[in-house]
Structures are given as structure tokens and as C-alpha cells.
Design a protein around this motif. Sequence first.
Motif, PDB file in Angstrom:
ATOM      1  N   ASN A   1       0.824  -1.206   0.000  1.00 14.42           N
ATOM      2  CA  ASN A   1       0.000   0.000   0.000  1.00 14.42           C
ATOM      3  C   ASN A   1       0.856   1.254   0.000  1.00 14.42           C
ATOM      4  O   ASN A   1       1.986   1.259   0.492  1.00 14.42           O
ATOM      5  N   ALA A   2       0.304   2.303  -0.551  1.00 15.17           N
ATOM      6  CA  ALA A   2       0.960   3.608  -0.466  1.00 15.17           C
ATOM      7  C   ALA A   2       0.875   4.089   0.982  1.00 15.17           C
ATOM      8  O   ALA A   2      -0.014   3.699   1.735  1.00 15.17           O
ATOM      9  N   TYR A   3       1.821   4.941   1.370  1.00 14.00           N
ATOM     10  CA  TYR A   3       1.792   5.474   2.737  1.00 14.00           C
ATOM     11  C   TYR A   3       2.540   6.806   2.774  1.00 14.00           C
ATOM     12  O   TYR A   3       3.255   7.181   1.835  1.00 14.00           O
ATOM     13  N   ILE A   4       2.346   7.499   3.885  1.00  8.61           N
ATOM     14  CA  ILE A   4       3.004   8.783   4.090  1.00  8.61           C
ATOM     15  C   ILE A   4       4.106   8.581   5.118  1.00  8.61           C
ATOM     16  O   ILE A   4       3.850   8.098   6.224  1.00  8.61           O
ATOM     17  N   ASP A   5       5.308   8.938   4.751  1.00  7.15           N
ATOM     18  CA  ASP A   5       6.467   8.706   5.611  1.00  7.15           C
ATOM     19  C   ASP A   5       6.981  10.031   6.171  1.00  7.15           C
ATOM     20  O   ASP A   5       6.968  11.057   5.483  1.00  7.15           O
TER      21      ASP A   5
ATOM     22  N   GLU B   1       6.878  12.508   3.056  1.00  6.56           N
ATOM     23  CA  GLU B   1       7.022  11.964   1.699  1.00  6.56           C
ATOM     24  C   GLU B   1       5.864  11.028   1.422  1.00  6.56           C
ATOM     25  O   GLU B   1       5.530  10.174   2.255  1.00  6.56           O
ATOM     26  N   LEU B   2       5.253  11.203   0.265  1.00  2.00           N
ATOM     27  CA  LEU B   2       4.177  10.312  -0.154  1.00  2.00           C
ATOM     28  C   LEU B   2       4.806   9.158  -0.928  1.00  2.00           C
ATOM     29  O   LEU B   2       5.279   9.328  -2.049  1.00  2.00           O
TER      30      LEU B   2
ATOM     31  N   ASP C   1      -3.620   3.551   5.734  1.00  2.00           N
ATOM     32  CA  ASP C   1      -4.634   4.195   4.907  1.00  2.00           C
ATOM     33  C   ASP C   1      -4.408   5.702   4.782  1.00  2.00           C
ATOM     34  O   ASP C   1      -5.236   6.414   4.226  1.00  2.00           O
ATOM     35  N   GLY C   2      -3.275   6.182   5.297  1.00  2.00           N
ATOM     36  CA  GLY C   2      -2.955   7.602   5.162  1.00  2.00           C
ATOM     37  C   GLY C   2      -3.402   8.429   6.340  1.00  2.00           C
ATOM     38  O   GLY C   2      -2.979   9.572   6.497  1.00  2.00           O
TER      39      GLY C   2
ATOM     40  N   LEU D   1      -4.220   9.037  -0.827  1.00  2.00           N
ATOM     41  CA  LEU D   1      -3.570   9.756   0.277  1.00  2.00           C
ATOM     42  C   LEU D   1      -3.196  11.185  -0.077  1.00  2.00           C
ATOM     43  O   LEU D   1      -2.645  11.903   0.769  1.00  2.00           O
ATOM     44  N   GLN D   2      -3.477  11.578  -1.310  1.00  2.00           N
ATOM     45  CA  GLN D   2      -3.012  12.891  -1.752  1.00  2.00           C
ATOM     46  C   GLN D   2      -3.549  14.017  -0.879  1.00  2.00           C
ATOM     47  O   GLN D   2      -2.827  14.965  -0.530  1.00  2.00           O
ATOM     48  N   LYS D   3      -4.823  13.929  -0.527  1.00  2.00           N
ATOM     49  CA  LYS D   3      -5.433  14.988   0.275  1.00  2.00           C
ATOM     50  C   LYS D   3      -4.778  15.078   1.652  1.00  2.00           C
ATOM     51  O   LYS D   3      -4.446  16.175   2.131  1.00  2.00           O
ATOM     52  N   GLN D   4      -4.582  13.906   2.294  1.00  2.00           N
ATOM     53  CA  GLN D   4      -3.923  13.905   3.594  1.00  2.00           C
ATOM     54  C   GLN D   4      -2.495  14.424   3.483  1.00  2.00           C
ATOM     55  O   GLN D   4      -2.017  15.162   4.355  1.00  2.00           O
ATOM     56  N   TYR D   5      -1.829  14.021   2.407  1.00  2.00           N
ATOM     57  CA  TYR D   5      -0.444  14.458   2.233  1.00  2.00           C
ATOM     58  C   TYR D   5      -0.363  15.971   2.071  1.00  2.00           C
ATOM     59  O   TYR D   5       0.516  16.617   2.650  1.00  2.00           O
ATOM     60  N   ASP D   6      -1.283  16.519   1.292  1.00  2.00           N
ATOM     61  CA  ASP D   6      -1.272  17.971   1.092  1.00  2.00           C
ATOM     62  C   ASP D   6      -1.487  18.707   2.413  1.00  2.00           C
ATOM     63  O   ASP D   6      -0.878  19.765   2.655  1.00  2.00           O
TER      64      ASP D   6
END
Length: 589
Positions: free
Chosen positions: A256-260, A267-268, A358-359, A318-323
Motif C-alpha cells: 500500500n501507499a503510505y506517508i512517511d 514523503e508520499l 490508509d494515510g 492519500l493525496q489529500k492527507q499528504y497535502d
Amino acid sequence: MANETNEKDLFFGSEDPGKDPEPVVPAAPAASGKEELARQIAKNMAMNDNDDDDDDISFAAVPAKKEVQPQMSRQTSYSRESSRSSSSRSHSSSSGHSSSRKKKKKKSHAVDIVCGFMALAIVGGVIGAYAYGKKAYDGVFLANTTINKIDVSKLTKDEAIAKLTGQIDFNDKITITKRDGTRVDIDLKQLDFSSNIQDAVTQAYEKQNHNLWFKSVMGNESSYEFDPDSKFNETKLNAIIKKNVIEGQNVIESKNAYIDRTDDGFELVKEVVGNSIDEDKIGDIYAYISSELAKGNFDISIADLDVYEKPSILASDLQKQYDSLAGIADIEISFDFVYEKATLKGSRFIDWLDFNEDGSYSVDRDEVNKYVDELAEKYDTYRKDRKFKSTNKGTITVEGGSGIYGWWLNTEPEGGMADYITELIEDGKSVTVDPIFYSSGGIDYEGNPDCWTAKDDIGNTYLEIDFYAQHMWFYKNGKKKWECDIVSGLPTEGRNTPEGVYKLWTKESPSKLKGENGGDKWETTVSYWNNISDWGTQIGIHDATWQPYFGGELYKWSGSHGCINVSYDSAKYVYENVPIGTPVVAYWE
């Protein structure tokens, strides 16, 4: 292509010469047309067989002779007897004419015999040419024959099979391309692979009526079409697929993608689409490869086949959370402590965030609790020792004691500052808010905001009580407004009045005092009740008209149960002039 070939007609849309009737050798024509018919048949057969060098049969054209019809006599004979009579009568006169007619009849019979022989020669030639041609096309396809637009004229079945096999795309292996780009070759011999070309050629050959070979020579075309198909052992195919394609690969698990969290912020990290196969979809791989092979596809890719385990969280999810997280370092959550603001910056609490797959993220409550403790240590004044400038003794230290005046930050794990800060962090917005202080039973554990500074929270409006001096003062804005003697609690363990910084909470007039302390019970009505403690200790300033006097050492033998006894006038003054919330500094210094 199919993995089985049924015994049926493989062809469609073809001319079927097999339904023509058996050939009939032409019968000899009437005497008047024999020569012309023989000439035409030989000519046609010769002309239409010129394309075959091996089987070229030519017929020489025989010129036709015009038949001479004999001249018939116009005389009529009635009877043998009369004829004879007439003949005898005229014998002498017609003897010359009779000799001439006999010569003419002999000549006519000779012509008939020649024409008959010629007709027989022509018919014999036709029959001979037909027999020779039938033998020439025995065991081979007729002239002008195509199968799937491939010319098989005059080829044997084996030769036709070889030619079609070479031109129709049947490979000797299949190649399967996996998602990681690797290719697996499978020899078709391992699958007992065979095509339907042989059956198609056999059926085409059997459809042809070789008795009518001359029709193909004369230009009649035979065209056959069939769908190239094959047979293979599906069980063996699936076994090889399982071993070499499914199990025989370097498995890359999908992630899964994640935010690090990084030193520079966040970093996304994108999802990883691996090649691990969903166990529930292995049958789909078997079916797909088998169907493609059945269609005649020998280069088969399963890279885009929907059989692989997929990441459940994509970077786009996750883009919204990352932003929003990208700006966390710039967030400031400020708490207004009246004289200053305590600011929690994103650059600090960013390290308190635990990110989920899940971000989303959770806030480390242990870190939040530590921060709340820091705030309480710095800003709490409730029951803390204070420096106080007394009336007669200069600056003293007043112990926190049992006093309840001051600011008391709510550090409870639920419903307090920890929950509040967690919610603010999760909102991800810069805000300025008031802290949350304890509140219980209608009592707010807060000081006087008008006098709160970094060094003091009492200010210059307060009640001062010196237990040793048994005296009380009221200062308003730094000026003494009232003073009086008091009687405090009897100096015993159960009745002594503890020192501390109290607060004028409530007032009541009149008021019935009822309680129990150290086994003593009482019930007394007073005119003015000024409560300075919480509901547990019930310490107040009230009139005590039963006391003979106030001050001195009266408290040592006639002390109260813990309250501050004053005169009626003093109790009334406090009730009417001292505001609720005023600090009460009581000490034994």
C-alpha cells in the motif's frame, strides 16, 4: 482453436463439386454431326489441359467430309409381279441405265463406312483421353483447387498438409509473458498439440469428385475455407502453467501507499503493484491461457490480467492527507494563559504522529500527556507555595496548604487538555484557544484573570489573614479598606484552620451552618456566610455573636471548628464589599 476436434465438416462457403453426377461418356452423335462433335470435344480437351506439362493431352483435328445423299428414283412400284412384268417389257430399253445406278450405290456405301470409322475413332479418343486424365488426377487434388486461398492443385494430401502447415501460423511453442516482464516458453509437444489441418485437407479431398476431373481442367474452381484449430492436453497445460508461471517466479508482494516522516517533512510513498497472484484467481489464469491458445495465439501476456493481488491504498487516496500534512510544520496551536500564550508548533508535534497504512494518522497520547504536564508545571498556581508581601511581616512564603485559589489545569486523561490538544492536532489548523481548567460542583478552579502574571496571581485586591496575630485585612487595589480581629479554629488536629490561599466562592445571608468535626456536631444560624473553601472543608468567614471577644489567644480555648469568626459588622462588611473570587491569603508565619 479448440482443445477437441469434432468429426464434422470443417468447411464453409465452398463450392462442392462432390455433388455432381457420375460422368457419362458422350454417345455417338447422329450421322449428320459426328465429325463436328468429335472435333469440338478433342479441341476443348486439348485446349484446357495445356497448363499441365506432365499430363498434356492433345487431340489432332480430323476434317469433316460432306455426306453425299443418294438420288432417289421417282418411280413407284406396286407389286413384285408387276415390276417383274414391267422389267421384262422394258429390259432391252433400260439395260444401260441399270448399270449406272449400281455404280452410284457402291460409292455411297464406301463414304458411310469411312465416316463410321472416323466417328468411332473420335469416341475412342475421347474415352482414352478421359481415362488418361482420371488416372493423372488420382490421389491428388484437382486443378484450380485452393484451401484457405492456398493453391493445392495436383498435390497429394500429404503435400497439401505440409504446404498448409508451413503457411498457416502454427508455432512449435507458446510464450507466456508475466507481469515482471519475464517470459516462459512451453514446447507444444509437451501438450500433445495437434492442428486440424490434416482433417481439413482430408475432408477437402474427399469432397472432390475425381470422375469429373475434366471440369477443373476446363476452368471450374474448387475453393475451401476452414478455421485453423488445434487440440491440446489441457491438464498438461495447467500443470506446466502452475509449475513454471505461478510457482516459478520471484514474488514481489504488493504494498500500500503510505506517508512517511522524513527529516524534511513528509514523503508520499507510492504503492507497489507486485506480481503475487491471488489464490482465488489461479483458475482464471488457466482459462485465459487455454482460450488464447485455442484462438491460435501463441504469444500470450498475463501482465494485465486481473489475477494479481492489488494494493488496497493508492497514492491518489492519500493525496489529500499528504497535502494537509505538508503544512503541519507551519501550524501553531496557542493556549491563552492570560498574561502570555503557550504555543505548540507543528515542528514539535509532527514527531507525535503515527501514520496508518490508509494515510490517516494517530497522535501519540503519551507525548501529549507529557506536554500537558509541562503546561501544568508552568501555569498551575493551585495549592502551590507563593511569595506574598504581608502587612506586618514583609515578604513571606505562603504554603499551598488546603487553599483552593489558583489556576488548575485539567490533566485528566479524558475530557481534559490531552483530549483537547489531540483534537486540535488532528484538525490540522492554526488556532488560539483558552486552556481547560478543572471544574467541579459548580466551582471553577481558576484564579483572578485580572491579576495573573508570570510571578503572581493574587494581585492587589485580597483578604489577608494572620493566624498568629488573629487579625484580618482587606485590600482593594493595593489600599487597605477594612481590618478586624478574628477567632480561628481551635488548634487541634480536627479543628485547626489550615493556611493556604483561599478564594471567596459563595455568599449567603442568613445561613444555617450544620456539620460534624472530630465527634462534635453543630447546627447554627448566622447572618452572613462568606464561603472561602470548597464543599468538602466548608471554611468560611461569618459572624459569631456568641464569642465574648475577638483576637488575642481566645482561639486556643474557644476556637471555631475551622471557620473564621468575626464580629457581626465585619461579616456584614465582607458580605457587602468583598467581591466573589477575591483571593484570601491565610498564613501562620
